[in-house]
Design an enzyme around this catalytic site. Structure first.
Site, PDB file in Angstrom:
ATOM      1  N   GLU A   1       0.819  -1.220   0.000  1.00 30.62           N
ATOM      2  CA  GLU A   1       0.000   0.000   0.000  1.00 30.62           C
ATOM      3  C   GLU A   1       0.854   1.271   0.000  1.00 30.62           C
ATOM      4  OE1 GLU A   1      -4.105  -0.899   2.279  1.00 30.62           O
ATOM      5  OE2 GLU A   1      -2.328  -1.580   3.343  1.00 30.62           O
TER       6      GLU A   1
ATOM      7  N   ASP B   1     -12.679  -3.938  -2.364  1.00 31.18           N
ATOM      8  CA  ASP B   1     -13.608  -5.080  -2.441  1.00 31.18           C
ATOM      9  C   ASP B   1     -14.921  -4.648  -1.788  1.00 31.18           C
ATOM     10  OD1 ASP B   1     -11.607  -5.606   0.070  1.00 31.18           O
ATOM     11  OD2 ASP B   1     -13.664  -6.065   0.587  1.00 31.18           O
TER      12      ASP B   1
HETATM   13  N1  ADE Z   1      -9.719  -4.017   4.100  1.00 32.88           N
HETATM   14  C1  ADE Z   1      -9.987  -4.148   2.784  1.00 32.88           C
HETATM   15  N2  ADE Z   1     -11.055  -4.932   2.595  1.00 32.88           N
HETATM   16  C2  ADE Z   1     -11.474  -5.316   3.814  1.00 32.88           C
HETATM   17  C3  ADE Z   1     -12.511  -6.146   4.276  1.00 32.88           C
HETATM   18  N3  ADE Z   1     -13.339  -6.728   3.411  1.00 32.88           N
HETATM   19  N4  ADE Z   1     -12.646  -6.323   5.610  1.00 32.88           N
HETATM   20  C4  ADE Z   1     -11.810  -5.732   6.464  1.00 32.88           C
HETATM   21  N5  ADE Z   1     -10.794  -4.944   6.100  1.00 32.88           N
HETATM   22  C5  ADE Z   1     -10.627  -4.726   4.775  1.00 32.88           C
END
Ligand code: ADE
Length: 250
Positions: free
Chosen positions: A12, A217
């Site tokens: 990142e 996501d």
């Molecule tokens: N960081 C990126 N995606 C995530 C997720 N689905 N749950 C927790 N932290 C995250």
């Protein structure tokens, strides 16, 4: 002013680290803290690792050992709102720990003895971060990420939102899990695993914080595929573009 910059994963912040000049690196425990100059600002950059303990510990070292006067957290998050798509950007207004529950002794989500559950971010920094993210999203993204990669993620013109972020020691990868969290936080924008812990440390030390998150996501059953792809291909480019603009504004 010395600025602390944190991310949870190497990938990142890798491009930010590669842009730093006059780097001095020091290890405290298992973590390496890189001091130097980034886009002409005096910074300390560190990778915290995942989760609330890791990020709180990193933030504390930044404050105590390096005397940073402000902290920027940059990374990815899972969307918690229908309107937020992969590639969109969220700047935190407030952060809460969705897995903190000391009830019935204290109200659910309240941090025992602090008396609050939601940590506000710094208003001036937030404004600067929104402007930095908007500039990146509307004018600059295609110079940081090639068009094939952008279309692979269905990213055209990312939107920038401000709002509530919830953190917890759990990667959220099902709609049911997300729905449980959202029940108590209907305005929630995204979920991640560090921001609210850093916010608590900054609150306790009275140091301004901003948290910038890009949606990797949708915190659903596809998250285990979408998250690593986003991390490996575009997360660092987002951080570089947005943080470069943000440092120019503070
Ligand atoms: N960081 C990126 N995606 C995530 C997720 N689905 N749950 C927790 N932290 C995250």
């Amino acid at each position: 002013m010395r600025i602390g910059i944190m991310g949870a994963m190497d990938k990142e912040v890798a491009l930010l680290l590669s842009d730093m000049k006059n780097i001095r690196s020091e290890k405290i425990g298992i973590r390496t803290y890189h001091s130097g100059s980034l886009y002409d600002k005096d910074v300390v950059l560190a990778v915290s690792g995942w989760g609330k303990v890791a990020s709180a510990s990193t933030a504390t070292a930044m404050l105590i050992r390096y005397n940073v006067e402000t902290i920027i957290f940059s990374g990815v998050a899972g969307s918690a709102a229908d309107e937020l798509n992969i590639g969109d950007i969220i700047i935190a207004c407030q952060l809460v720990q969705h897995d903190l529950d000391a009830s019935p002794i204290f109200p659910k989500y309240q941090v025992p003895l602090l008396g609050i559950s939601h940590f506000k971010t710094d208003a001036k920094l937030k404004k600067a971060a929104i402007s930095a993210a908007e500039k990146f999203a509307s004018n600059e993204i295609s110079s940081h990420i090639d068009s094939n990669t952008l279309s692979e993620f269905n990213i055209t013109k990312p939107k920038v939102y401000e709002g509530l972020i919830a953190s917890g020691d759990k990667f959220i990868s099902s709609s049911e899990e997300l729905a449980k969290i959202k029940k108590d936080f209907p305005d929630l924008k995204c979920v991640e695993m560090e921001g609210a812990a850093v916010a608590q440390v900054c609150y306790e030390h009275n140091v301004p914080l901003t948290v910038v998150r890009v949606i990797s996501d949708k915190a659903d059953s596809d998250a285990e595929i979408n998250f690593p792809l986003f991390i490996s291909k575009v997360a660092s480019q987002y951080s570089r573009g947005i943080i470069c603009n943000l440092l120019d504004r503070i």
